[in-house]
Design a protein around this motif. Structure first.
Motif, short mmCIF file in Angstrom:
data_model
loop_
_atom_site.label_atom_id
_atom_site.label_comp_id
_atom_site.label_asym_id
_atom_site.label_seq_id
_atom_site.Cartn_x
_atom_site.Cartn_y
_atom_site.Cartn_z
N PRO A 144 -6.71 9.42 3.50
CA PRO A 144 -5.59 10.02 4.22
C PRO A 144 -6.06 10.68 5.51
N TYR A 164 -2.34 4.69 9.84
CA TYR A 164 -2.31 5.00 8.41
C TYR A 164 -0.93 4.73 7.84
N GLU A 165 0.10 5.19 8.53
CA GLU A 165 1.48 4.99 8.06
C GLU A 165 1.84 3.51 8.01
N VAL A 174 -1.36 1.16 -3.64
CA VAL A 174 -2.13 2.04 -2.77
C VAL A 174 -2.54 3.27 -3.57
N TYR A 202 0.41 -2.61 2.91
CA TYR A 202 -0.29 -3.00 1.67
C TYR A 202 0.66 -3.13 0.48
N GLU A 208 -4.41 6.79 -2.85
CA GLU A 208 -4.93 7.68 -1.81
C GLU A 208 -6.16 8.41 -2.36
N LEU A 241 0.16 2.15 4.93
CA LEU A 241 0.90 2.63 3.74
C LEU A 241 2.11 1.76 3.46
N ARG A 242 2.67 1.17 4.50
CA ARG A 242 3.83 0.30 4.36
C ARG A 242 3.40 -1.15 4.06
N LEU A 256 -6.98 4.20 0.11
CA LEU A 256 -6.77 4.68 1.47
C LEU A 256 -7.28 6.11 1.64
N GLY A 267 -7.38 2.97 5.42
CA GLY A 267 -6.74 4.25 5.66
C GLY A 267 -6.89 4.75 7.06
N CYS A 268 -6.84 6.05 7.18
CA CYS A 268 -6.84 6.71 8.48
C CYS A 268 -8.22 6.65 9.12
#
Length: 177
Positions: A118, A141-142, A155, A148, A157, A145-146, A116, A9-10
């Motif tokens: 956020p 992060y974005e 995913v 995985y 969160e 998100l795409r 992840l 994640g972020c």
């Protein structure tokens, strides 16, 4: 492997703190390769740093992640990874256009759910090992998100709650069939 669980994640979203809590509860954890590389580089010649030579840094992160996976194979029970192989491969693929993400995704199997953290501006901090800003962390992060889900992972969160509540949430999710 179903027992290998990715926490990603972020940047600055609380992954390392969560891993510390899981270790405190007796689970095996693998620390983030990137932070280990940065610490070693800062203590040495400092050439493979993400802000100086991102490609070399990511290739080192992939190599260290592969070593981590071999080591984790000998550990009992569930093993929680702070980032790792697929994160580094995702970043290298985005930077270079090389198909490394698909290459490494097929070599190792992780738990079907990837957790992840956020973006969480209230806890985000830059430091000597995390020199990028929150905007770069959100872009990363974005991308994850795409990437995985594109590899077939679900995913999940993680909620913005206390570390104990986060650990309980994660452990409840992985205990479900």
């Amino acid at each position: 492997m179903d027992r290998f669980i990715i926490i990603s994640g972020c940047s600055g979203g609380g992954k390392s703190t969560l891993l510390e809590e899981l270790a405190r509860r007796g689970f095996s954890v693998i620390e983030e390769p990137g932070r280990r590389i940065v610490a070693a580089e800062l203590a040495g010649d400092g050439k493979a740093l993400p802000w100086l030579d991102a490609e070399t840094f990511l290739r080192k992160a992939i190599a260290l992640s592969l070593e981590d996976l071999q080591r984790a194979s000998a550990l009992p029970g569930r093993v929680f990874f702070d980032r790792g192989l697929l994160d580094a491969a995702s970043a290298l693929a985005a930077m270079s256009g090389e198909p490394v993400l698909q290459q490494f995704a097929g070599q190792w199997q992780f738990h079907a759910q990837v957790f992840l953290t956020p973006p969480w501006p209230e806890i985000y901090r830059q430091d000597a090992e995390r020199q990028h800003g929150l905007d770069a962390a959100v872009e990363e992060y974005e991308r994850l998100l795409r990437d995985y889900p594109a590899l077939g992972y679900e995913v999940v969160e993680l909620p913005k709650v206390s570390v104990g509540e986060r650990a309980d949430f994660l452990l409840d999710r992985v205990a479900q069939p």
